[in-house]
Write a protein that holds these residues in place. Structure first.
Motif, PDB file in Angstrom:
ATOM      1  N   GLU A 169       3.167   6.594   3.255  1.00  0.00           N
ATOM      2  CA  GLU A 169       1.832   5.982   3.297  1.00  0.00           C
ATOM      3  C   GLU A 169       1.673   4.946   2.167  1.00  0.00           C
ATOM      4  O   GLU A 169       1.095   3.877   2.371  1.00  0.00           O
ATOM      5  CB  GLU A 169       0.752   7.069   3.134  1.00  0.00           C
ATOM      6  N   ILE A 170       2.195   5.294   0.981  1.00  0.00           N
ATOM      7  CA  ILE A 170       2.103   4.357  -0.153  1.00  0.00           C
ATOM      8  C   ILE A 170       2.893   3.089   0.166  1.00  0.00           C
ATOM      9  O   ILE A 170       2.435   1.969  -0.086  1.00  0.00           O
ATOM     10  CB  ILE A 170       2.617   5.028  -1.448  1.00  0.00           C
ATOM     11  N   GLU A 172       3.489   1.870   3.076  1.00  0.00           N
ATOM     12  CA  GLU A 172       2.713   1.099   4.064  1.00  0.00           C
ATOM     13  C   GLU A 172       1.629   0.298   3.360  1.00  0.00           C
ATOM     14  O   GLU A 172       1.431  -0.893   3.636  1.00  0.00           O
ATOM     15  CB  GLU A 172       2.046   2.048   5.063  1.00  0.00           C
ATOM     16  N   ALA A 173       0.912   0.973   2.434  1.00  0.00           N
ATOM     17  CA  ALA A 173      -0.195   0.306   1.735  1.00  0.00           C
ATOM     18  C   ALA A 173       0.320  -0.887   0.934  1.00  0.00           C
ATOM     19  O   ALA A 173      -0.315  -1.946   0.905  1.00  0.00           O
ATOM     20  CB  ALA A 173      -0.911   1.298   0.824  1.00  0.00           C
ATOM     21  N   GLN A 174       1.472  -0.712   0.300  1.00  0.00           N
ATOM     22  CA  GLN A 174       2.006  -1.805  -0.517  1.00  0.00           C
ATOM     23  C   GLN A 174       2.566  -2.939   0.353  1.00  0.00           C
ATOM     24  O   GLN A 174       2.457  -4.105  -0.002  1.00  0.00           O
ATOM     25  CB  GLN A 174       3.084  -1.289  -1.479  1.00  0.00           C
ATOM     26  N   THR A 175       3.160  -2.576   1.493  1.00  0.00           N
ATOM     27  CA  THR A 175       3.654  -3.605   2.417  1.00  0.00           C
ATOM     28  C   THR A 175       2.485  -4.458   2.894  1.00  0.00           C
ATOM     29  O   THR A 175       2.594  -5.680   3.004  1.00  0.00           O
ATOM     30  CB  THR A 175       4.366  -2.973   3.628  1.00  0.00           C
ATOM     31  N   ALA A 176       1.357  -3.784   3.157  1.00  0.00           N
ATOM     32  CA  ALA A 176       0.169  -4.512   3.614  1.00  0.00           C
ATOM     33  C   ALA A 176      -0.362  -5.456   2.534  1.00  0.00           C
ATOM     34  O   ALA A 176      -1.140  -6.356   2.822  1.00  0.00           O
ATOM     35  CB  ALA A 176      -0.918  -3.523   4.025  1.00  0.00           C
ATOM     36  N   ARG A 177       0.036  -5.225   1.276  1.00  0.00           N
ATOM     37  CA  ARG A 177      -0.387  -6.117   0.178  1.00  0.00           C
ATOM     38  C   ARG A 177       0.639  -7.208  -0.067  1.00  0.00           C
ATOM     39  O   ARG A 177       0.521  -7.960  -1.027  1.00  0.00           O
ATOM     40  CB  ARG A 177      -0.531  -5.340  -1.128  1.00  0.00           C
ATOM     41  N   GLY A 178       1.684  -7.240   0.718  1.00  0.00           N
ATOM     42  CA  GLY A 178       2.653  -8.313   0.565  1.00  0.00           C
ATOM     43  C   GLY A 178       3.928  -7.914  -0.150  1.00  0.00           C
ATOM     44  O   GLY A 178       4.791  -8.760  -0.386  1.00  0.00           O
ATOM     45  N   VAL A 179       4.071  -6.621  -0.530  1.00  0.00           N
ATOM     46  CA  VAL A 179       5.326  -6.184  -1.146  1.00  0.00           C
ATOM     47  C   VAL A 179       6.372  -6.095  -0.031  1.00  0.00           C
ATOM     48  O   VAL A 179       6.109  -5.500   1.010  1.00  0.00           O
ATOM     49  CB  VAL A 179       5.152  -4.805  -1.834  1.00  0.00           C
ATOM     50  N   GLU A 180       7.542  -6.681  -0.274  1.00  0.00           N
ATOM     51  CA  GLU A 180       8.511  -6.844   0.822  1.00  0.00           C
ATOM     52  C   GLU A 180       9.376  -5.605   1.062  1.00  0.00           C
ATOM     53  O   GLU A 180      10.593  -5.659   0.970  1.00  0.00           O
ATOM     54  CB  GLU A 180       9.411  -8.042   0.540  1.00  0.00           C
ATOM     55  N   ASP A 182       9.743  -4.427   3.847  1.00  0.00           N
ATOM     56  CA  ASP A 182      10.380  -4.658   5.135  1.00  0.00           C
ATOM     57  C   ASP A 182      11.585  -5.593   5.005  1.00  0.00           C
ATOM     58  O   ASP A 182      12.130  -6.059   5.988  1.00  0.00           O
ATOM     59  CB  ASP A 182       9.367  -5.189   6.166  1.00  0.00           C
ATOM     60  N   THR A 183      12.047  -5.823   3.750  1.00  0.00           N
ATOM     61  CA  THR A 183      13.252  -6.631   3.560  1.00  0.00           C
ATOM     62  C   THR A 183      14.489  -5.839   4.004  1.00  0.00           C
ATOM     63  O   THR A 183      14.480  -4.607   3.981  1.00  0.00           O
ATOM     64  CB  THR A 183      13.404  -7.041   2.073  1.00  0.00           C
ATOM     65  N   PRO A 195       7.951   0.668  -8.873  1.00  0.00           N
ATOM     66  CA  PRO A 195       6.535   0.725  -9.281  1.00  0.00           C
ATOM     67  C   PRO A 195       5.724   1.751  -8.483  1.00  0.00           C
ATOM     68  O   PRO A 195       4.671   2.201  -8.935  1.00  0.00           O
ATOM     69  CB  PRO A 195       6.015  -0.692  -8.995  1.00  0.00           C
ATOM     70  N   PRO A 199       1.795   5.636  -8.254  1.00  0.00           N
ATOM     71  CA  PRO A 199       0.831   6.313  -7.374  1.00  0.00           C
ATOM     72  C   PRO A 199       1.344   7.653  -6.851  1.00  0.00           C
ATOM     73  O   PRO A 199       0.566   8.594  -6.686  1.00  0.00           O
ATOM     74  CB  PRO A 199       0.601   5.332  -6.222  1.00  0.00           C
TER      75      PRO A 199
END
Lengths: 255, 263
Positions: A169-170, A172-180, A182-183, A195, A199
């Protein structure tokens, strides 16, 4: 990971065995992987694990196959790492930077990863066919393990899927903020995960603290060995299963 | 702006979203309502590419989300999660806001400038530790961090759960202000009072199917539709419908309707 440790309800003979018997059998199967240096014997123990999973039911078998597949992927990585560091034996392949692949290295590394798989599967199988509370209770009743320790052990196992879900879930939340996340670059992904430990740590500490308060408020420290209402008698089928396990171990040791 | 074209989504061999089609246009304030398990969160995650549809297409500004990475979509779609603790990962509010900005913006000076603006707008002390704040404050920090990135669309997954009335209003008024400034908002909510007070259009979801899509007044005045989705209208609307008043959704509406009848 969580899915591999959850209990799957069923009525098979494995489900009905005493939890202590199942723990002993899984321990015996783990030991079997280490008493023999034969790849065939370890492969046989792995096959026995799959057979036992089939006896426990289709769902347990499916999970065991999934787990085996995941273990094979992990083992491939370990195998490559291991094979490059064993320099004894006849050289099969010379690689850049002075790295060698030897026949002994391949044989040893293969045995190493097979042992890892063979020793991991029985415990996962026990957790699939035994409710966590039964394992905790039988440790207290039969092995006289203090309830506090047995509860701690079982809670730690129970928290693995919870934390795995939390981590997903964390991410997912960070991906939604632009953390890659999904690279496709594995090393970049690992660097990005660091990082997130903050959380996860915060939520873990909060969960554990509230869990500890909740059990203490319900008299956790007053609990003694005789408090459990359920009894776990050793039946003839348990003795038979344990005898079979010991016979198997003896046979493998004698080979 | 975002279009669901006959979208279905299957999760672990079970269909959670079944043939859903709708379109959100720029500046919309849409509430997505439904009972637990209706598929609301799945739809919200399909919007920003966290999930990809099994069938059909989700188009964001004409581009299929299947071909886009979620991290890249973050520039266009901001997502506020129900639990702010999954989002917050830095030890000061300033660092938390900068973290999101640095992911989507290359210009450091612009990042600093936007961060200062948002800190001032929300009245936050940038050096404060977000983890020592109340749940409502942490939710505001999560929202501030999203707003700083200025995405043209915001998805809010039950943003007011667990907040008291004051905290809830603080969050919703900030969202309303963003919507007034042109940001498209899709809000998943269980709270019918919040939906009544803020949304302009409502999508009703039941067991993965879209039961209703229309203006708030029309949807909220249809108790049969809400009952089908296992929902109840807000208390003021239910009371008004019993008294024979239509289009009454707020206390002010009720006062006006009663005054008109009395006179």
């Amino acid at each position: 990971m969580g899915g591999y440790l959850d209990y799957i309800a069923g009525e098979s003979i494995l489900h009905r065995l005493n939890p202590l018997t199942k723990l002993c059998l899984s321990f015996v199967l783990c030991v079997c992987c280490f008493v023999s240096d034969s790849h065939w014997v370890v492969a046989g123990v792995m096959a026995l694990n799959v057979l036992l999973a089939a006896v426990a039911g289709r769902q347990v078998l499916r999970r065991s196959c999934h787990m085996l597949r995941a273990l094979v992927k992990f083992s491939l990585f370990l195998f490559v790492l291991q094979v490059l560091f064993v320099r004894d034996g006849a050289v099969l392949l010379r690689l850049p930077f002075g790295l060698l692949v030897t026949d002994l290295g391949v044989s040893f590394s293969l045995l190493f990863v097979m042992r890892l798989m063979g020793a991991t599967m029985p415990l996962a199988l026990v957790l699939s066919v035994t409710p966590m509370n039964d394992i905790a209770a039988v440790l207290v009743e039969k092995l006289h393990v203090p309830y506090k320790y047995s509860f701690t052990l079982m809670t730690a196992v129970r928290f693995i899927p919870i934390f795995a879900h939390e981590m997903a879930e964390i991410m997912e939340a960070q991906t939604a903020r632009g953390v890659e996340f999904d690279t496709r670059n594995f090393f970049r992904k690992i660097r990005l995960i660091l990082p997130l430990c903050v959380p996860l740590l915060i939520s873990s500490v909060r969960k554990i603290e509230s869990g500890a308060i909740a059990v203490e408020l319900r008299g956790f420290n007053c609990r003694k060995r005789g408090c459990a209402y359920k009894r776990y008698d050793i039946l003839p089928r348990d003795l038979l299963a344990m005898a079979s396990g010991i016979a198997l171990l003896a046979a493998i040791a004698a080979l | 702006m975002i279009e669901f074209d006959h979208v279905s989504f299957e999760y672990a061999e079970a269909t959670t979203i079944n043939d859903v089609s709708f379109r959100l246009v720029a500046g919309d304030f849409v509430a997505l309502i439904g009972a637990n398990g209706a598929g609301k969160s799945t739809i919200s995650k399909l919007c920003n590419g966290l999930l990809k549809p099994s069938r059909g297409h989700v188009l964001l500004d004409g581009d299929d989300t299947r071909g886009l990475r979620t991290s890249a979509l973050a520039r266009k779609v901001g997502f506020l999660f129900q639990n702010p603790d999954r989002q917050i990962c830095q030890n000061s509010i300033r660092a938390e806001i900068m973290f999101g900005l640095e992911n989507v913006l290359a210009d450091a000076a612009e990042c600093q400038c936007r961060c200062d603006d948002v800190l001032a707008a929300f009245g936050f002390d940038g050096a404060a530790d977000p983890f020592s704040m109340s749940r409502g404050e942490r939710q505001r920090i999560a929202l501030a961090s999203l707003i700083a990135c200025r995405p043209p669309m915001l998805i809010l997954d039950e943003p007011t759960t667990g907040l008291d009335y004051r905290e809830c209003m603080q969050i919703m008024e900030q969202i309303q202000a963003l919507n007034d400034a042109g940001t498209t908002v899709l809000m998943v909510s269980h709270d019918m009072e919040i939906v009544q007070d803020f949304a302009r259009r409502v999508l009703v979801l039941n067991q993965g199917r879209l039961l209703g899509d229309g203006p708030k007044d029309q949807i909220m005045a249809d108790p049969a539709l809400l009952a089908q989705a296992k929902l109840l209208p807000s208390q003021i609307t239910a009371l008004a419908l019993r008294m024979g008043f239509n289009n009454v959704h707020t206390v002010d509406d009720m006062v006006a309707a009663v005054s008109a009848t009395a006179s």
